[in-house]
Design a protein around this motif. Structure first.
Motif, PDB file in Angstrom:
ATOM      1  N   VAL A  62      21.664   9.192  -1.143  1.00  0.00           N
ATOM      2  CA  VAL A  62      21.495  10.216  -2.182  1.00  0.00           C
ATOM      3  C   VAL A  62      22.841  10.535  -2.829  1.00  0.00           C
ATOM      4  CG1 VAL A  62      20.943  12.642  -2.587  1.00  0.00           C
ATOM      5  CG2 VAL A  62      19.376  11.219  -1.264  1.00  0.00           C
ATOM      6  N   LEU A  63      23.882  10.705  -2.021  1.00  0.00           N
ATOM      7  CA  LEU A  63      25.202  10.996  -2.582  1.00  0.00           C
ATOM      8  C   LEU A  63      25.704   9.837  -3.430  1.00  0.00           C
ATOM      9  CD1 LEU A  63      27.071  12.761   0.361  1.00  0.00           C
ATOM     10  CD2 LEU A  63      26.256  13.783  -1.760  1.00  0.00           C
ATOM     11  N   GLN A  64      25.464   8.601  -3.001  1.00  0.00           N
ATOM     12  CA  GLN A  64      25.883   7.459  -3.803  1.00  0.00           C
ATOM     13  C   GLN A  64      25.162   7.431  -5.148  1.00  0.00           C
ATOM     14  OE1 GLN A  64      25.309   3.995  -1.184  1.00  0.00           O
ATOM     15  NE2 GLN A  64      27.540   3.863  -1.035  1.00  0.00           N
ATOM     16  N   MET A  65      23.866   7.707  -5.142  1.00  0.00           N
ATOM     17  CA  MET A  65      23.127   7.713  -6.404  1.00  0.00           C
ATOM     18  C   MET A  65      23.634   8.812  -7.330  1.00  0.00           C
ATOM     19  SD  MET A  65      19.191   6.840  -5.307  1.00  0.00           S
ATOM     20  CE  MET A  65      18.640   6.847  -7.022  1.00  0.00           C
ATOM     21  N   LEU A  66      23.844  10.008  -6.791  1.00  0.00           N
ATOM     22  CA  LEU A  66      24.339  11.102  -7.626  1.00  0.00           C
ATOM     23  C   LEU A  66      25.716  10.780  -8.197  1.00  0.00           C
ATOM     24  CD1 LEU A  66      23.253  14.199  -5.498  1.00  0.00           C
ATOM     25  CD2 LEU A  66      22.206  13.380  -7.620  1.00  0.00           C
ATOM     26  N   SER A  67      26.555  10.144  -7.401  1.00  0.00           N
ATOM     27  CA  SER A  67      27.891   9.790  -7.890  1.00  0.00           C
ATOM     28  C   SER A  67      27.804   8.785  -9.040  1.00  0.00           C
ATOM     29  CB  SER A  67      28.716   9.205  -6.746  1.00  0.00           C
ATOM     30  OG  SER A  67      30.008   8.847  -7.189  1.00  0.00           O
ATOM     31  N   THR A  68      26.874   7.862  -8.973  1.00  0.00           N
ATOM     32  CA  THR A  68      26.689   6.903 -10.062  1.00  0.00           C
ATOM     33  C   THR A  68      26.210   7.595 -11.330  1.00  0.00           C
ATOM     34  OG1 THR A  68      26.155   5.166  -8.464  1.00  0.00           O
ATOM     35  CG2 THR A  68      25.474   4.795 -10.738  1.00  0.00           C
ATOM     36  N   LEU A  69      25.392   8.654 -11.164  1.00  0.00           N
ATOM     37  CA  LEU A  69      24.857   9.369 -12.324  1.00  0.00           C
ATOM     38  C   LEU A  69      25.851  10.354 -12.922  1.00  0.00           C
ATOM     39  CD1 LEU A  69      21.303  10.165 -10.905  1.00  0.00           C
ATOM     40  CD2 LEU A  69      21.915   8.340 -12.512  1.00  0.00           C
ATOM     41  N   GLU A  70      26.819  10.801 -12.139  1.00  0.00           N
ATOM     42  CA  GLU A  70      27.683  11.896 -12.574  1.00  0.00           C
ATOM     43  C   GLU A  70      28.418  11.628 -13.887  1.00  0.00           C
ATOM     44  OE1 GLU A  70      30.497  15.286 -10.569  1.00  0.00           O
ATOM     45  OE2 GLU A  70      30.231  13.386  -9.525  1.00  0.00           O
ATOM     46  N   PRO A  71      28.900  10.412 -14.162  1.00  0.00           N
ATOM     47  CA  PRO A  71      29.580  10.195 -15.457  1.00  0.00           C
ATOM     48  C   PRO A  71      28.652  10.297 -16.663  1.00  0.00           C
ATOM     49  CG  PRO A  71      30.193   8.496 -13.862  1.00  0.00           C
ATOM     50  CD  PRO A  71      29.025   9.232 -13.281  1.00  0.00           C
ATOM     51  N   GLN A  72      27.343  10.267 -16.431  1.00  0.00           N
ATOM     52  CA  GLN A  72      26.390  10.309 -17.539  1.00  0.00           C
ATOM     53  C   GLN A  72      25.980  11.751 -17.843  1.00  0.00           C
ATOM     54  OE1 GLN A  72      26.221   7.378 -18.855  1.00  0.00           O
ATOM     55  NE2 GLN A  72      27.367   6.653 -17.066  1.00  0.00           N
ATOM     56  N   ASP A  73      25.672  11.983 -19.091  1.00  0.00           N
ATOM     57  CA  ASP A  73      25.201  13.306 -19.501  1.00  0.00           C
ATOM     58  C   ASP A  73      23.696  13.380 -19.262  1.00  0.00           C
ATOM     59  OD1 ASP A  73      24.727  15.761 -20.590  1.00  0.00           O
ATOM     60  OD2 ASP A  73      25.276  15.218 -22.653  1.00  0.00           O
ATOM     61  N   MET A  74      23.328  13.517 -17.969  1.00  0.00           N
ATOM     62  CA  MET A  74      21.915  13.510 -17.618  1.00  0.00           C
ATOM     63  C   MET A  74      21.168  14.673 -18.254  1.00  0.00           C
ATOM     64  SD  MET A  74      21.573  10.747 -15.926  1.00  0.00           S
ATOM     65  CE  MET A  74      19.862  10.952 -15.395  1.00  0.00           C
ATOM     66  N   ALA A  75      21.866  15.779 -18.498  1.00  0.00           N
ATOM     67  CA  ALA A  75      21.207  16.924 -19.130  1.00  0.00           C
ATOM     68  C   ALA A  75      20.679  16.569 -20.514  1.00  0.00           C
ATOM     69  CB  ALA A  75      22.179  18.097 -19.218  1.00  0.00           C
ATOM     70  N   TRP A 101      18.877   4.784 -15.653  1.00  0.00           N
ATOM     71  CA  TRP A 101      20.091   5.169 -14.925  1.00  0.00           C
ATOM     72  C   TRP A 101      19.802   5.427 -13.450  1.00  0.00           C
ATOM     73  CZ3 TRP A 101      24.724   4.241 -16.611  1.00  0.00           C
ATOM     74  CH2 TRP A 101      24.969   4.183 -17.981  1.00  0.00           C
ATOM     75  N   ILE A 102      18.720   6.120 -13.157  1.00  0.00           N
ATOM     76  CA  ILE A 102      18.413   6.431 -11.758  1.00  0.00           C
ATOM     77  C   ILE A 102      18.035   5.163 -10.999  1.00  0.00           C
ATOM     78  CG2 ILE A 102      16.761   7.653 -10.273  1.00  0.00           C
ATOM     79  CD1 ILE A 102      16.881   9.975 -12.290  1.00  0.00           C
ATOM     80  N   SER A 103      17.331   4.241 -11.645  1.00  0.00           N
ATOM     81  CA  SER A 103      16.981   2.977 -10.989  1.00  0.00           C
ATOM     82  C   SER A 103      18.215   2.128 -10.711  1.00  0.00           C
ATOM     83  CB  SER A 103      15.993   2.190 -11.851  1.00  0.00           C
ATOM     84  OG  SER A 103      14.766   2.883 -11.970  1.00  0.00           O
ATOM     85  N   GLU A 104      19.136   2.073 -11.661  1.00  0.00           N
ATOM     86  CA  GLU A 104      20.362   1.300 -11.438  1.00  0.00           C
ATOM     87  C   GLU A 104      21.203   1.921 -10.326  1.00  0.00           C
ATOM     88  OE1 GLU A 104      20.970  -1.822 -13.457  1.00  0.00           O
ATOM     89  OE2 GLU A 104      18.883  -1.192 -13.187  1.00  0.00           O
ATOM     90  N   ALA A 105      21.261   3.237 -10.299  1.00  0.00           N
ATOM     91  CA  ALA A 105      21.963   3.906  -9.201  1.00  0.00           C
ATOM     92  C   ALA A 105      21.313   3.574  -7.867  1.00  0.00           C
ATOM     93  CB  ALA A 105      21.967   5.420  -9.431  1.00  0.00           C
ATOM     94  N   GLY A 106      19.976   3.497  -7.862  1.00  0.00           N
ATOM     95  CA  GLY A 106      19.266   3.144  -6.644  1.00  0.00           C
ATOM     96  C   GLY A 106      19.571   1.740  -6.176  1.00  0.00           C
ATOM     97  N   ARG A 107      19.700   0.811  -7.104  1.00  0.00           N
ATOM     98  CA  ARG A 107      20.011  -0.570  -6.711  1.00  0.00           C
ATOM     99  C   ARG A 107      21.326  -0.634  -5.942  1.00  0.00           C
ATOM    100  NH1 ARG A 107      16.387  -3.435  -9.807  1.00  0.00           N
ATOM    101  NH2 ARG A 107      15.803  -2.341 -11.725  1.00  0.00           N
ATOM    102  N   LEU A 108      22.325   0.046  -6.453  1.00  0.00           N
ATOM    103  CA  LEU A 108      23.639   0.029  -5.798  1.00  0.00           C
ATOM    104  C   LEU A 108      23.570   0.682  -4.423  1.00  0.00           C
ATOM    105  CD1 LEU A 108      25.797   1.029  -8.898  1.00  0.00           C
ATOM    106  CD2 LEU A 108      25.689  -1.235  -7.824  1.00  0.00           C
ATOM    107  N   ALA A 109      22.891   1.824  -4.350  1.00  0.00           N
ATOM    108  CA  ALA A 109      22.816   2.540  -3.076  1.00  0.00           C
ATOM    109  C   ALA A 109      22.024   1.747  -2.042  1.00  0.00           C
ATOM    110  CB  ALA A 109      22.183   3.915  -3.294  1.00  0.00           C
ATOM    111  N   PHE A 110      20.918   1.137  -2.457  1.00  0.00           N
ATOM    112  CA  PHE A 110      20.093   0.399  -1.499  1.00  0.00           C
ATOM    113  C   PHE A 110      20.766  -0.902  -1.066  1.00  0.00           C
ATOM    114  CE2 PHE A 110      16.853   3.434  -2.408  1.00  0.00           C
ATOM    115  CZ  PHE A 110      15.992   3.395  -1.324  1.00  0.00           C
ATOM    116  N   ALA A 111      21.594  -1.492  -1.920  1.00  0.00           N
ATOM    117  CA  ALA A 111      22.346  -2.677  -1.499  1.00  0.00           C
ATOM    118  C   ALA A 111      23.309  -2.319  -0.375  1.00  0.00           C
ATOM    119  CB  ALA A 111      23.103  -3.263  -2.692  1.00  0.00           C
TER     120      ALA A 111
END
Length: 608
Positions: A328-341, A352-362
């Motif tokens: 979860v922390l890895q995914m949030l860190s990947t999203l943080e540079p993006q303006d998710m709001a 973005w959330i799926s790509e963050a998931g790929r990195l975290a699950f790897a």
């Protein structure tokens, strides 16, 4: 109420490296079938108190506004069944602590939602005492006789999944009850018998079988082969007892009475322990090898919490043997540079959330396992510099397909490949905040729905948690980190999570069942609450979506299916599937508490 408000979907969908798993969708009218009074379950605010106003939020997606957020002034519990949540609220109203309420909720869930959790399984607790976050590991443990080849067939290949699950072979030494006792001794305010009393009363007086429980029992192929379970869950005609039937469990009431009098030792030694061992080892077709010594020797482990920052917030979760907190922390860190709001829910957010998931699950697949057996580089996996590099791999315009694991710093030993998915389908989550501001996030499981499909004479189902290990002990000639081993805890995906604001004040308590998808369910909910400023009910009810480093998965039957073409244009391989979360979330504001209980299940968020 909308049609969605009266609809409960029961899923049995599994992603596991060793088998293809059943997927069934059942539709039931929950409230009508049970005849429950919605008024009796409506959250209330103490006279003279102001409920927290709803945060500025999106319109609820079409067809998804199944429930209104619960509100309360002093304390709150969110759980997967109304009777369990009510037990927790009663304990809080009596002056109990968050952990007192969590004990009561868990023991009632053992009765009303036995397919998902109970004292025959294991759990993780993330606790906030007002100054410190403490995480306790009550995960099941492999018996001393367990060997890496446990789930290989005579041909040397991994067994079919349900050949391994059903029976004693898959049962790990349960940890939930010892965990509850350890936590209660540390943070409880009410007496041990007092917090057990609601479940004991319900076991003796009985409760109405819910559509969710009935649906799980109806669709299952294996439970009726166990004679004790058949007597309990099925009628004389061999059919599951219908919705609304009053189900009593005098055996469990006796077990609870022993536990109330003698503590958890009554479970781990003596007649109850002997009953567990006999149930496991005398299974007629698939016996296990658990011993009385295995039970007597079970210990709860205090683990270091896994914490990191996300924007102005601090997010804390469970470390190994759970992969949930790190991922979860890895995914949030990947999203943080993006303006998710600004991105808001839709195909771009799903990208973005799926790509963050790929990195975290790897990374999860390669590095995460029981830290007592494998050197897990947790510090490196959540290192800001490392995560910044990983986030740079994500393109705004094109999916990376399948991500490769990274090379985090601070590794002590050579890593070992751990591909097992770590599924817990039979799982539940409890979120509690008490009047003193203390909180519990507890995710609890018996692994597959209905566990090993064996029931003790003491009145509870046993887990099949050992199938959370990888079945093949080696991959590519290397030992698997998440292989079966003596006294080892299988890797989990459970992600009980606490969130703190910039002043280190508790802000949110979140968690979910759902196997390895727990990680994406929790991340989605956190983005919904923290970035999109949704009230927690809307956040948990958003369509589920994400990637576990395979296809991009979107929740079938929701508006997420309309995102398919936009995602495919970015190179995603999209699959619409059932995604049966059970998210429970509480948000703490200046004027009170607001809670959400996933409309995909039966739960409610209520308080005082």
């Amino acid at each position: 109420m909308t049609r969605r408000a009266l609809s409960l979907r029961v899923y049995s969908f599994h992603e596991h490296p060793n088998t293809e798993r059943l997927m069934t969708t059942l539709h039931h009218s929950l409230w009508r079938a049970l005849g429950l009074s919605l008024l009796a379950l409506t959250p209330f605010v103490m006279p003279g108190a102001q409920a927290q106003p709803a945060a500025p939020a999106l319109e609820a997606p079409a067809g998804r506004a199944a429930k209104q957020a619960g509100t309360a002034a002093r304390d709150m519990v969110a759980a997967a069944n109304p009777l369990a949540a009510q037990a927790g609220r009663e304990i809080l109203a009596a002056g109990g602590s968050a952990i007192d309420a969590a004990v009561a909720v868990q023991l009632v869930l053992n009765l009303v939602e036995p397919q998902n959790s109970g004292i025959g399984g294991g759990a993780f607790i993330v606790h906030w005492d007002g100054s410190d976050v403490v995480t306790l590991d009550g995960r099941e443990v492999a018996p001393a006789a367990a060997k890496p080849e446990r789930f290989l067939g005579r041909d040397g290949k991994p067994m079919p999944f349900y050949d391994a699950v059903v029976g004693g072979r898959s049962v790990g030494v349960p940890g939930t009850l010892r965990l509850l006792e350890v936590a209660h001794r540390r943070w409880g305010k009410l007496s041990w018998p007092q917090v057990i009393a609601p479940a004991m009363r319900l076991a003796e007086e009985g409760f109405a079988i819910s559509p969710y429980l009935n649906g799980i029992v109806t669709q299952d192929k294996y439970l009726q082969n166990d004679p004790i379970a058949r007597t309990y869950f099925y009628g004389e005609d061999g059919k599951p007892k219908p919705v609304g039937t009053i189900l009593k469990n005098p055996a469990f009431a006796r077990t609870l009475r022993e536990i109330a009098d003698k503590g958890a030792d009554a479970f781990y030694t003596g007649e109850i322990a002997a009953d567990i061992v006999a149930t496991v080892t005398r299974h007629t077709t698939n016996p296990g090898d658990m011993t009385l010594r295995d039970l007597e020797g079970y210990k709860v482990e205090e683990r270091a919490p896994v914490c990191g920052s996300y924007r102005t917030y601090r997010v804390c979760g469970m470390g190994p043997p759970s992969s949930g907190g790190v991922a979860v922390l890895q995914m949030l860190s990947t999203l943080e540079p993006q303006d998710m709001a600004s991105i808001r829910p839709g195909p771009d957010a799903a990208h973005w959330i799926s790509e963050a998931g790929r990195l975290a699950f790897a990374d999860r697949a390669l590095y995460l396992a029981d830290p007592g057996f494998v050197s897990v580089p947790v510090r490196g996996l959540i290192d800001p510099g490392y995560l910044k590099t990983r986030a740079g791999l994500v393109s705004p315009d094109k999916s990376m397909g399948r991500a490769k694991a990274g090379d985090p710093p601070f590794q002590k030993t050579e890593f070992r490949f751990a591909p097992s998915d770590g599924v817990e389908f039979g799982t539940s989550h409890i979120s509690v905040v008490d009047r003193d501001g203390k909180a519990v996030a507890m995710t609890t499981t018996i692994e597959d729905g209905l566990g090993a499909r064996i029931m003790t004479r003491s009145g509870f189902l046993l887990n099949n948690e050992l199938t959370d290990f990888n079945f093949a002990p080696e991959e590519e000639g290397k030992p698997v980190a998440n292989r079966v081993d003596t006294n080892k805890r299988p890797r989990s995906s459970m992600a009980p999570t606490l969130v703190f604001d910039a002043d280190n004040k508790l802000y949110a308590v979140v968690g979910s069942p759902g196997g390895s998808q727990i990680i994406t369910y929790v991340t989605k909910t956190l983005v919904g609450i923290l970035d999109w400023k949704l009230d927690p009910q809307v956040a948990v009810d958003l369509p589920n979506f994400g990637s576990r480093n395979g296809p991009t998965e979107i929740e079938a039957g929701t508006e997420a299916e309309a995102w398919k073409s936009a995602l495919e244009a970015k190179g995603h391989q999209v699959r619409a599937i059932s995604m049966n979360s059970g998210i429970q979330a509480i948000v703490i504001g200046p004027n009170g508490l607001t809670g959400g209980a996933d409309s995909r299940r039966e739960g409610v968020a209520i308080g005082n």
